[in-house]
Design a protein around this motif. Structure first.
Motif, PDB file in Angstrom:
ATOM      1  N   ASN A  47      60.741   9.550  -2.755  1.00  0.00           N
ATOM      2  CA  ASN A  47      59.929   8.342  -2.569  1.00  0.00           C
ATOM      3  C   ASN A  47      60.169   7.650  -1.239  1.00  0.00           C
ATOM      4  OD1 ASN A  47      58.994   8.796  -5.181  1.00  0.00           O
ATOM      5  ND2 ASN A  47      60.557   7.487  -6.107  1.00  0.00           N
ATOM      6  N   LYS A  48      61.200   8.090  -0.508  1.00  0.00           N
ATOM      7  CA  LYS A  48      61.565   7.501   0.778  1.00  0.00           C
ATOM      8  C   LYS A  48      61.797   5.993   0.659  1.00  0.00           C
ATOM      9  CE  LYS A  48      59.483  10.940   3.780  1.00  0.00           C
ATOM     10  NZ  LYS A  48      58.659  11.195   4.979  1.00  0.00           N
ATOM     11  N   GLU A  49      62.558   5.623  -0.355  1.00  0.00           N
ATOM     12  CA  GLU A  49      62.914   4.220  -0.536  1.00  0.00           C
ATOM     13  C   GLU A  49      64.251   4.126  -1.259  1.00  0.00           C
ATOM     14  OE1 GLU A  49      59.674   2.563  -2.796  1.00  0.00           O
ATOM     15  OE2 GLU A  49      60.604   3.109  -4.709  1.00  0.00           O
ATOM     16  N   ALA A  50      65.050   3.147  -0.837  1.00  0.00           N
ATOM     17  CA  ALA A  50      66.342   2.884  -1.478  1.00  0.00           C
ATOM     18  C   ALA A  50      66.135   1.753  -2.466  1.00  0.00           C
ATOM     19  CB  ALA A  50      67.394   2.519  -0.440  1.00  0.00           C
ATOM     20  N   ARG A  51      66.109   2.095  -3.718  1.00  0.00           N
ATOM     21  CA  ARG A  51      65.873   1.104  -4.770  1.00  0.00           C
ATOM     22  C   ARG A  51      67.212   0.653  -5.338  1.00  0.00           C
ATOM     23  NH1 ARG A  51      61.521  -0.350  -7.773  1.00  0.00           N
ATOM     24  NH2 ARG A  51      60.271   1.252  -6.753  1.00  0.00           N
ATOM     25  N   MET A  52      67.464  -0.641  -5.253  1.00  0.00           N
ATOM     26  CA  MET A  52      68.718  -1.191  -5.757  1.00  0.00           C
ATOM     27  C   MET A  52      68.541  -1.524  -7.233  1.00  0.00           C
ATOM     28  SD  MET A  52      70.961  -4.334  -4.238  1.00  0.00           S
ATOM     29  CE  MET A  52      70.660  -3.735  -2.597  1.00  0.00           C
ATOM     30  N   GLU A  53      69.257  -0.792  -8.071  1.00  0.00           N
ATOM     31  CA  GLU A  53      69.163  -0.986  -9.505  1.00  0.00           C
ATOM     32  C   GLU A  53      70.539  -1.273 -10.066  1.00  0.00           C
ATOM     33  OE1 GLU A  53      65.624   1.833 -10.979  1.00  0.00           O
ATOM     34  OE2 GLU A  53      67.271   2.907 -10.027  1.00  0.00           O
ATOM     35  N   ASP A  54      70.541  -1.884 -11.228  1.00  0.00           N
ATOM     36  CA  ASP A  54      71.813  -2.206 -11.863  1.00  0.00           C
ATOM     37  C   ASP A  54      72.323  -0.992 -12.620  1.00  0.00           C
ATOM     38  OD1 ASP A  54      73.907  -3.446 -13.467  1.00  0.00           O
ATOM     39  OD2 ASP A  54      72.979  -5.325 -12.853  1.00  0.00           O
ATOM     40  N   PRO A  55      73.549  -0.535 -12.338  1.00  0.00           N
ATOM     41  CA  PRO A  55      74.070   0.647 -13.044  1.00  0.00           C
ATOM     42  C   PRO A  55      74.156   0.442 -14.546  1.00  0.00           C
ATOM     43  CG  PRO A  55      75.794  -0.425 -11.737  1.00  0.00           C
ATOM     44  CD  PRO A  55      74.488  -1.046 -11.349  1.00  0.00           C
ATOM     45  N   PHE A  56      74.268  -0.834 -14.995  1.00  0.00           N
ATOM     46  CA  PHE A  56      74.284  -1.085 -16.434  1.00  0.00           C
ATOM     47  C   PHE A  56      73.017  -0.525 -17.081  1.00  0.00           C
ATOM     48  CE2 PHE A  56      77.202  -4.402 -14.987  1.00  0.00           C
ATOM     49  CZ  PHE A  56      78.224  -4.284 -15.909  1.00  0.00           C
ATOM     50  N   GLU A  57      71.868  -0.784 -16.449  1.00  0.00           N
ATOM     51  CA  GLU A  57      70.599  -0.323 -16.993  1.00  0.00           C
ATOM     52  C   GLU A  57      70.480   1.187 -16.920  1.00  0.00           C
ATOM     53  OE1 GLU A  57      67.551  -2.443 -14.958  1.00  0.00           O
ATOM     54  OE2 GLU A  57      68.205  -4.403 -15.674  1.00  0.00           O
ATOM     55  N   GLN A  58      71.080   1.797 -15.890  1.00  0.00           N
ATOM     56  CA  GLN A  58      71.027   3.246 -15.770  1.00  0.00           C
ATOM     57  C   GLN A  58      71.710   3.920 -16.952  1.00  0.00           C
ATOM     58  OE1 GLN A  58      69.634   5.201 -13.164  1.00  0.00           O
ATOM     59  NE2 GLN A  58      68.655   3.245 -12.765  1.00  0.00           N
ATOM     60  N   PHE A  59      72.712   3.269 -17.516  1.00  0.00           N
ATOM     61  CA  PHE A  59      73.464   3.860 -18.616  1.00  0.00           C
ATOM     62  C   PHE A  59      73.038   3.291 -19.967  1.00  0.00           C
ATOM     63  CE2 PHE A  59      76.769   3.705 -15.075  1.00  0.00           C
ATOM     64  CZ  PHE A  59      76.270   4.865 -14.520  1.00  0.00           C
TER      65      PHE A  59
END
Length: 813
Positions: free
Chosen positions: A399-411
């Motif tokens: 996607n050529k973008e650095a998306r800042m996400e919360d690792p809590f939600e990733q897990f």
């Protein structure tokens, strides 16, 4: 002394590097080599990948550790950056800033600015806040403003007073007095020009009270209308005051924002930010009217200093997320710990009353954002083992973008506060560094891998032993000496390093390219040269470093040899025994590899069970070893069962083996044991054997040949060299011989011998001293040869088995 036709001459046991090749006093005389030797395939791939600007041409660098993969990639990147500078090309770097989002505070907006402008913009907005407060404070504290405000307030109060006076006058005419209480306006009946007491009111008859109540009800309606009119006047007065304040604020603020709109007009996001910021100021003028910051009533301190509380001046804070103000070229980021936060950024939080709060100023960049416009180097193993990183990295690249996400939600966990910063657009060349196996697994099982890592740079762990490469080795050692701050090498020291490099890859025609280990030799050899107070590092210091390292790690090797010498592990190195051979195996314990002899025995008997592998039956052998044993049946059938059935049962065993056995390097040894058992010819126990075999009886090369030979040599040395001991190896392993000089010296003195064989027939002749015998035209073998005796025994076993089954069949009738 004349050699046995199968014996290897001393000259082929070890390749010697001639110090005369190096025409210098020491390596200090050479120009240090900063490039890498003999890695043309990898360097061309890296150069191609770095220069390709199309999508998906990221690089996977494959190779063993210590081959200089990371150093080489960094060197080529730096070279490319220098070339761009020399050509006068620009790097098009940008600063990236997160701004307050007035519509959705939990979704900060990101904006790019030219390199070095991020901090200046932040400071400008900070100064803007000070100027706004100063100018608005001055405007709202002026005498003219106070008079105008006072006039408006007085006019409103006068109009309200008229309504109050009218209703009060009307109340008096109807016999009531209007009183304002905390509960609101109250109408009290009058008696003799004074408010009636409650007992006086209760003393009235019902008709008089009803008359008073009816008047009071009508009067209350008028009172409500009058108060509503007074409230309207108050509201209009407040609106006029706010309108006047806004007019003054707009006039004052517009002058401050005018230059910002002009300077940053090329950036639509900033124009919108200024518009929203101006509207925020005008909607919250009370915050800016005074020169002093408003005080939080709960804590008694300025509102912006309340820990964890929402700062009303937060919209004026600019988070310079990525600052390239000091960058001189494309960023080169090496992330040694690529966990989710380090890779994609972190959303920090503040604790407040049992909960956590965050805002756009607490967003911290990750390696992917910092590498924007440049290069990101990562360990493939670390990326894959950190939870959630690999899928997120693939999305970022595609996607050529650095998306800042919360690792809590990733897990699948619930995050304390759901910040959703706007993704940052990126253009990054990602270089993954791993091994060939990992590359193959990703290419096989990850369907996205081919799309995003189109370039493979394969580093070889060995290079050709050419004159050019050996001279390059010397120049490389010169650079390493400077880097390690070590003494330089004299020609003998360089020659010894190159010799040991050939031993590392077990090839007289090649050299090791695992330069990290070479640096370790330099450091350790320098230590021993320092102990000797030598001017240069010579061959003796290199050999001392090698010997000392081996001594530090070979405790288990010595313990095993001691157990053999004491007879606990039974190994014969003299005499000759039927059905028993000394095989050779290699132990690899991570930090050391050494050889060990093992007794292999075979027993043959009547039956149709074929070759029985005791290790397999006890589940102590691996699949490759099992395959090697199965090949033996194929060879025996092809060699001896063309005119009769193979009526044989043979058991094979690695004696005193209590752990797993893997590999086929003992398959020829096992076959020799079977042939000995069938022929009745004893096998010399003073010769150990290694080599695999195919169904045609050809002996095939194996690995670890040097360690195997040296392992048996040390056992013989401990028990006493007799002059007739040695090792039988495959002929194809000759080029792999880089034996320790102690072994070479023993062979030169005829105390030890190295034999080679290309076929089983050659090997069995060496081990028994009896000719193998070639098949004659009539299909038989010459008398008194090994093959004759084996064939005879197998024929007799077939006839006995046939007779046994015929007799058994007769008995059943």
């Amino acid at each position: 002394m004349k050699l046995n036709k199968y014996e290897v001459p001393v000259s082929k046991l070890r390749w010697k590097c001639d110090p005369k090749l190096f025409q210098f006093e020491c390596t200090k005389d050479l120009a240090p080599l900063r490039e890498f030797i003999g890695q043309e395939r990898a360097t061309r791939a890296v150069e191609f990948g770095l220069n390709m600007v199309n999508s998906g041409y990221n690089i996977f660098v494959a190779g063993l550790t210590g081959t200089g993969k990371t150093s080489m990639v960094k060197a080529y990147i730096e070279k490319r950056i220098k070339e761009k500078k020399a050509r006068g090309e620009t790097f098009n770097l940008e600063d990236w800033c997160y701004l307050y989002n007035f519509k959705e505070p939990d979704n900060p907006r990101i904006v790019s600015l030219p390199q070095g402008k991020g901090k200046a913009f932040r400071d400008e907005i900070t100064d803007l806040l000070g100027k706004v407060r100063q100018e608005l404070g001055r405007a709202f504290s002026s005498e003219e403003y106070k008079k105008q405000r006072q006039k408006m307030v007085e006019e409103g109060q006068a109009e309200q007073q008229k309504f109050f006076e009218q209703i009060a006058s009307e109340s008096r005419r109807q016999g009531f007095v209007l009183q304002i209480t905390p509960a609101g306006p109250t109408l009290i009946p009058m008696k003799e020009n004074r408010p009636m007491e409650e007992n006086e009111y209760l003393a009235l008859d019902e008709k008089a009270r009803k008359k008073i109540d009816d008047k009071q009800t009508k009067l209350r309606k008028k009172l409500r209308v009058s108060f509503e009119a007074a409230s309207d006047v108050q509201r209009k007065t407040m609106e006029q005051l706010q309108k006047a304040d806004k007019s003054i604020g707009d006039y004052t603020v517009s002058r401050l924002f005018g230059s910002l709109f002009d300077r940053y007009s090329p950036w639509p996001k900033l124009s919108q930010y200024f518009t929203d910021l101006k509207a925020y100021i005008l909607d919250n003028l009370e915050l800016f009217k005074g020169a002093e910051e408003p005080v939080n009533p709960l804590f008694g301190v300025p509102v912006s200093q309340v820990m964890g509380g929402r700062n009303p001046f937060l919209p004026f804070q600019v988070n310079v997320f990525v600052d390239n103000s000091e960058a001189k070229g494309s960023p080169v980021i090496v992330e040694s710990n690529p966990n989710f936060g380090n890779m994609f950024g972190k959303i920090e939080r503040r604790f407040l009353f049992g909960g956590y709060l965050s805002d756009h100023t607490m967003l911290k960049p990750g390696a992917l954002s910092l590498a924007n416009g440049g290069y990101l180097l990562l360990s493939a193993n670390d990326v894959l083992t950190n939870p959630g990183v690999w899928p997120a990295l693939k999305r970022a690249i595609k996607n050529k973008e650095a998306r800042m996400e919360d690792p809590f939600e990733q897990f699948g966990l619930i995050a304390p506060q759901g910040m959703r910063p706007e993704p940052m657009p990126i253009e990054v060349k990602v270089i993954l560094i791993g091994d060939a196996l990992l590359y193959q697994l990703l290419a096989t099982y990850d369907e996205d891998f081919w799309e995003i890592f189109k370039v493979k740079a394969d580093f070889d762990f060995e290079i050709e032993r050419t004159r050019k490469n050996m001279l390059g080795y010397a120049a490389f050692l010169s650079g390493c000496c400077e880097e390690c701050k070590a003494r330089h090498f004299d020609p003998s020291g360089v020659a010894k390093i190159i010799e040991y490099s050939a031993r590392m890859v077990a090839d007289q025609e090649r050299l090791s390219s695992r330069f990290a280990q070479i640096k370790e030799w330099i450091e350790e050899a320098n230590y021993w040269a320092n102990r000797d107070k030598a001017k240069y590092i010579s061959a003796s210091h290199v050999q001392k470093a090698i010997d000392e390292r081996l001594f530090r790690h070979n405790l288990l090797d010595e313990r095993i040899r001691d157990m053999i010498n004491r007879g606990i592990i039974m190994i014969d190195v003299e005499d000759a025994i039927v059905g028993q051979v000394n095989g050779l195996s290699v132990y690899t314990l991570g930090d050391i590899t050494f050889g060990k002899p093992s007794r292999i025995t075979s027993k043959t008997f009547l039956g149709r069970g074929g070759v029985i592998n005791i290790e397999r039956e006890s589940q102590l052998s691996g699949p490759i070893h099992n395959k090697g044993v199965m090949i033996l049946s194929g060879y025996l059938g092809w060699k001896y069962a063309q005119d009769k059935p193979l009526s044989l049962s043979a058991s094979l065993c690695f004696e005193q083996s209590y752990e797993g056995v893997e590999g086929d390097s003992a398959s020829s040894t096992e076959l020799y044991a079977i042939l000995s058992s069938l022929s009745g010819l004893p096998i010399k126990q003073n010769i150990a054997v290694t080599g695999s075999v195919n169904q045609k009886g050809e002996v095939q090369p194996i690995g670890g040949v040097n360690q195997k030979i040296e392992g048996f040599f040390k056992v013989c040395q401990a028990k006493g060299l007799t002059g007739d001991q040695g090792v039988l190896i495959p002929y194809q392993n000759l080029r792999n011989l880089m034996l320790h000089e102690e072994v070479v010296a023993a062979v030169r003195q005829r105390q030890f011998h190295i034999y080679t064989a290309t076929t089983i027939d050659e090997g069995i002749e060496i081990l028994t001293g009896v000719p193998a015998g070639e098949r004659q035209a009539d299909g038989t073998y010459p008398d008194a040869t090994v093959n004759y005796l084996v064939d005879k025994q197998l024929r007799e076993m077939a006839e006995r088995l046939k007779g046994f089954y015929a007799e058994e069949k007769k008995d059943t009738k």
